[in-house]
Write an enzyme that holds these catalytic residues in place. Structure first.
Site, PDB file in Angstrom:
ATOM      1  N   GLY A 105       0.832  -1.199   0.000  1.00 53.80           N
ATOM      2  CA  GLY A 105       0.000   0.000   0.000  1.00 53.80           C
ATOM      3  C   GLY A 105       0.861   1.241   0.000  1.00 53.80           C
ATOM      4  CB  ALA A 106       0.014   4.846   0.010  1.00 60.02           C
ATOM      5  CD  GLU A 107      -0.415   4.698   6.416  1.00 57.71           C
ATOM      6  OE1 GLU A 107       0.411   5.393   7.009  1.00 57.71           O
ATOM      7  OE2 GLU A 107      -1.573   4.546   6.796  1.00 57.71           O
TER       8      GLU A 107
ATOM      9  CG  ASP B  69     -10.449   2.625   2.898  1.00 57.90           C
ATOM     10  OD1 ASP B  69     -11.241   3.001   2.007  1.00 57.90           O
ATOM     11  OD2 ASP B  69      -9.417   1.979   2.656  1.00 57.90           O
TER      12      ASP B  69
ATOM     13  CB  ILE C 179      -0.537  -6.611   3.758  1.00 56.93           C
ATOM     14  CG1 ILE C 179      -1.152  -5.213   3.836  1.00 56.93           C
ATOM     15  CG2 ILE C 179      -1.357  -7.635   4.531  1.00 56.93           C
ATOM     16  CD1 ILE C 179      -1.529  -4.741   5.188  1.00 56.93           C
TER      17      ILE C 179
END
Lengths: 331, 225
Positions: B19-21, B132, B24
């Site tokens: 992901g952007a930050e 989200d 996983i």
């Protein structure tokens, strides 16, 4: 085909002339109003613009080695910006269009920044960072319009930095030898001060950061705060940019607007680019700040797609958003 | 992430998503099928700021997951919080995302909507905005629905934040399965309407949807200055 463009949305009165064949930009003349103290007062801006307008216009025609009769259309930035300043540009444009019987072309100031970016960087399908004194926008073109992925919820990043250095008596001038004074001041920083960092999804908020930094200025060394405010602000922007990159999967980042000239932003973006394997394309400095050439060039594209406006409808739009503008030339 | 001082042991990490930050990973933690959510350090950030942001968010995410659990929402069980590595190790929910469930007609859409409404009700009643709430972040395991990814969550009392959750949820329905949207949302409203701010949330939701990207709201806000 040649278009003359007039920019007067904020501190700069500029006239540019663009043609639909290389080198595209034939003239780019401007005069920027710098207040001796404090911020920009709309009335002072209007007075400045009205005073310099005739001279700037004449110089632009001279530089382009053309006459007003040879121009096919008059483009004007009708917004967004400060009402009194916008009106000066609009009045000049309407007068020229009427007197010389030319088509009047409405141009959104932000679209001007973006289109001159495409022209000068050669970007094809970029994620766009539009960063200026009045705007902090992450956008990309999709189906006829520029769609906004993220933006500031209050003041612009550029404005925030300007106000801070002014309030702590480091400015004006805001830029010395091509460097923003916040960068010069940050060079002597020794420590990072704890300041607010506010990212909401893809949006950012800078007003709390400014308030906290001004309060901290009474307690900590100014260079430390210059450094901390800059790091927080740019990192918020880069985080929002990363979210937009993850979402859009673009392979280029194009940076336009006055803040594009920032050296520290560039070095941060280069680190981000390595990480995401994207290319960074930054608008050249003569076209990063507000200028008439970008209005002329965007006006040229608009005119070629038949976008004009009757004089009587050419009201200024101080809050005209880029995502409201149809872009028929980009499909 | 390796076996440090015997505090915990992780078997091989398999990258599932970037992901952007965060990244996983799938792994086994003390024999339990697990997910490792590791926040990434950013080269462009001052190291001190980088550490602060990643640490605060790791702790906040874990806290909010725990609070959600306390208010009766199924969330992945937190197995370990590794503050030094900005990582949360949590139970791997072996189920199917609601996105897939709707896509493949695996469950009654209205029932699913009711279950999601129940989750939103409990979440918002505990003053948590998820941030989200998409069909991708809801996992059906047997007959139970799990809520995941609290990365954008925050404590809030603001109707705007709650309405944004509902808005994001509705938008995710529209993009996943427009034909089932109405049924799912009908079920959602059936249970979510027990929320004490329900009327206000729905009003704000209408505003949000009307103004598109908050255009009108931002305009009136700034012109009132």
């Amino acid at each position: 085909m040649k278009v003359l463009g007039i920019e007067s949305t904020a501190h700069t009165f500029g006239v540019g002339i663009a043609e639909d064949k290389p080198p595209f930009i034939l003239a780019n003349i401007r005069d920027t109003y710098i207040p001796k103290s404090g911020g920009m007062k709309p009335g002072d801006l209007a007075r400045h613009h009205a005073t310099v307008a005739p001279d700037i216009l004449a110089k632009a025609l001279e530089e382009a080695k053309t006459t007003i009769e040879d121009i096919d259309g008059i483009a004007v930035a009708l917004g967004p910006g400060m009402g009194p300043a916008l009106r000066v540009g609009a009045v000049v444009a309407r007068a020229l269009a009427l007197k010389y019987n030319k088509k009047l072309i409405p141009v959104n100031h932000g679209i001007g920044h973006i289109e001159i970016g495409y022209l000068t960087t050669g970007a094809k399908d970029p994620l766009i960072l539009y960063l200026s004194g009045g705007n902090t926008i992450i956008t990309t073109f999709y189906e006829g319009k520029f769609r906004i992925f993220g933006e500031t919820l209050d003041i612009a990043l550029g404005n925030m930095m300007d106000v801070f250095v002014r309030e702590v008596n480091l400015a004006p001038p805001y830029v010395v030898n091509g460097k923003h004074v916040i960068d010069i001041c940050a060079e002597n920083a020794r420590d990072l001060i704890d300041l607010p960092y506010v990212v909401k999804g893809q949006d950012m908020s800078f007003s709390g950061l400014l308030t906290a930094a001004l309060r901290a200025a009474k307690k900590y060394p100014i260079p430390d705060i210059c450094y901390s405010i800059r790091e927080n602000a740019f990192d918020m922007l880069l985080e929002a940019t990363e979210r937009a990159l993850a979402l859009t999967e673009k392979k280029e980042i194009m940076v336009v607007g006055g803040v594009a000239a920032s050296v520290s932003l560039r070095s941060k973006l280069n680190l981000l680019a390595k990480d995401w394997n994207v290319e960074i394309k930054i608008v050249p400095s003569q076209f990063s700040g507000d200028n008439g050439a970008m209005i002329a060039y965007a006006g040229l594209l608009a005119l070629k797609s038949g976008v004009t406006i009757p004089i009587e409808e050419s009201v200024v739009k101080p809050r005209w958003r880029i995502d409201e503008v149809d872009i028929p030339w980009r499909n | 992430m390796e076996n440090r001082r015997g505090r915990y042991s992780l078997e091989e990490l398999k990258l599932l998503k970037r992901g952007a930050e965060s990244q996983i990973y799938e792994t086994y933690f003390l024999g339990i099928h697990a997910i490792v959510k590791k926040r990434i350090s950013k080269a462009y950030r001052d190291p001190k700021l980088d550490r602060k942001i990643n640490l605060e968010r790791t702790i906040m995410e874990a806290k909010l997951m725990y609070n959600a659990l306390k208010s009766g929402i199924n969330v992945p069980a937190i197995l370990y919080i590794d503050k030094d590595n900005f990582s949360i190790i949590m139970e791997f929910i072996e189920g199917i995302t609601v996105k897939e469930v709707l896509w493949k007609n695996l469950y009654d859409p209205k029932k699913i909507g009711e279950m999601i409404g129940e989750i939103a009700l409990r979440l918002h009643s505990s003053q948590i905005a998820h941030g989200d709430l998409t069909t991708n972040n809801l996992i059906l395991k047997g007959n139970q629905l799990f809520l995941i990814d609290f990365g954008l969550s925050k404590r809030s009392n603001d109707v705007e934040d709650f309405a944004t959750d509902v808005h994001v949820f509705l938008r995710s329905l529209e993009s996943v399965h427009p034909d089932k949207k109405d049924e799912v949302f009908e079920g959602f409203k059936l249970t979510y309407s027990k929320f004490k701010l329900y009327e206000k949330v729905m009003e704000t939701l209408k505003d949000i949807r009307m103004r598109g990207r908050y255009v009108e709201e931002r305009r009136s806000k700034s012109s009132n200055r």
